[in-house]
Motif scaffolding. Sequence first.
Motif, short mmCIF file in Angstrom:
data_model
loop_
_atom_site.label_atom_id
_atom_site.label_comp_id
_atom_site.label_asym_id
_atom_site.label_seq_id
_atom_site.Cartn_x
_atom_site.Cartn_y
_atom_site.Cartn_z
N SER A 64 -49.31 -26.59 -13.04
CA SER A 64 -50.24 -25.45 -13.04
C SER A 64 -49.50 -24.11 -12.98
O SER A 64 -50.12 -23.07 -12.78
N ALA A 65 -48.17 -24.16 -13.13
CA ALA A 65 -47.31 -22.96 -13.08
C ALA A 65 -47.45 -22.19 -11.77
O ALA A 65 -47.28 -20.98 -11.72
N ARG A 66 -47.73 -22.93 -10.67
CA ARG A 66 -47.81 -22.27 -9.36
C ARG A 66 -46.42 -21.95 -8.83
O ARG A 66 -46.28 -21.07 -7.97
N PHE A 67 -45.40 -22.66 -9.31
CA PHE A 67 -44.02 -22.38 -8.92
C PHE A 67 -43.07 -22.96 -9.96
O PHE A 67 -43.43 -23.84 -10.75
N SER A 68 -41.86 -22.43 -9.94
CA SER A 68 -40.78 -22.93 -10.79
C SER A 68 -39.51 -23.01 -9.96
O SER A 68 -39.33 -22.24 -9.02
N VAL A 69 -38.64 -23.95 -10.33
CA VAL A 69 -37.35 -24.11 -9.67
C VAL A 69 -36.29 -24.07 -10.77
O VAL A 69 -36.40 -24.79 -11.76
N VAL A 70 -35.29 -23.24 -10.57
CA VAL A 70 -34.33 -22.94 -11.62
C VAL A 70 -32.92 -22.91 -11.03
O VAL A 70 -32.73 -22.46 -9.91
N SER A 71 -31.93 -23.40 -11.80
CA SER A 71 -30.54 -23.18 -11.41
C SER A 71 -30.03 -21.99 -12.21
O SER A 71 -30.21 -21.93 -13.43
N PHE A 72 -29.47 -21.04 -11.51
CA PHE A 72 -28.82 -19.90 -12.16
C PHE A 72 -27.33 -20.15 -12.11
O PHE A 72 -26.78 -20.43 -11.04
N VAL A 73 -26.69 -20.07 -13.24
CA VAL A 73 -25.26 -20.35 -13.35
C VAL A 73 -24.57 -19.09 -13.85
O VAL A 73 -24.90 -18.57 -14.92
N TRP A 74 -23.63 -18.63 -13.05
CA TRP A 74 -22.97 -17.35 -13.29
C TRP A 74 -21.50 -17.58 -13.62
O TRP A 74 -20.75 -18.08 -12.79
N GLY A 75 -21.07 -17.20 -14.83
CA GLY A 75 -19.65 -17.18 -15.14
C GLY A 75 -19.00 -15.98 -14.46
O GLY A 75 -19.69 -15.07 -13.98
N PRO A 76 -17.67 -15.95 -14.41
CA PRO A 76 -16.99 -14.80 -13.82
C PRO A 76 -17.45 -13.49 -14.46
O PRO A 76 -17.53 -13.38 -15.68
N GLY A 77 -17.80 -12.53 -13.62
CA GLY A 77 -18.20 -11.21 -14.09
C GLY A 77 -19.63 -11.11 -14.60
O GLY A 77 -20.09 -10.01 -14.93
N GLN A 78 -20.36 -12.19 -14.67
CA GLN A 78 -21.72 -12.13 -15.19
C GLN A 78 -22.68 -11.57 -14.13
O GLN A 78 -22.48 -11.76 -12.94
N HIS A 79 -23.72 -10.90 -14.62
CA HIS A 79 -24.64 -10.21 -13.72
C HIS A 79 -25.99 -10.03 -14.39
O HIS A 79 -26.12 -10.15 -15.61
N THR A 80 -26.98 -9.71 -13.57
CA THR A 80 -28.30 -9.38 -14.08
C THR A 80 -28.41 -7.86 -14.22
O THR A 80 -27.62 -7.12 -13.60
#
Length: 189
Positions: A64-80
Amino acid sequence: MQALVEFCRALERIAGSGASTGIAGARAAEAMVALIADGGWLPDAWAAPSDVRYQQHLLYLDRSARFSVVSFVWGPGQHTPIHDHGGLWGVVGVLRGAERSTRYDRGADGALTAHAPDLLAAGAVEVLDPAVGDIHAVTNALADRVSVSIHAYGGDIGSIERRAFDTDGTPRLFVSHYSPHPPMIEVLP
């Protein structure tokens, strides 16, 4: 994988409780501590980095899209970019490596004021509550290694419209989308 299933079951209970964003986030943070205590449950495919940008691998999306679970994977120097979470509560648990999270306050004129960055090492948990301010930017704190964090949100974070902000506070809409990798769990057992 059992640890992830148990975490998702806890999120089902939280989603069904009708709790406010702050209470839901706090309860999800408690469950996150147990999930990230041992990272052996996360297969390499959902911890794979990209040379281009950080990866957002979907682990599970509630039917029902009440929640999501995600792995965020960051290479060196990566950012949002500086961003918010579209009104959703969120919980971040650092599974491997370390992240630097910089929170921002947005003034009445729209200008952003940065707080001192927080260093989140493996085992750290951060709660994002739109009711008290959830604008932040995240960077892999390690210059020579991949970092992995597990995120849970009170909705489908890969499909909702959110705001990214220029340094002067000018917002622009975006949808973050998931990597093309399939979810780790399609249906909870």
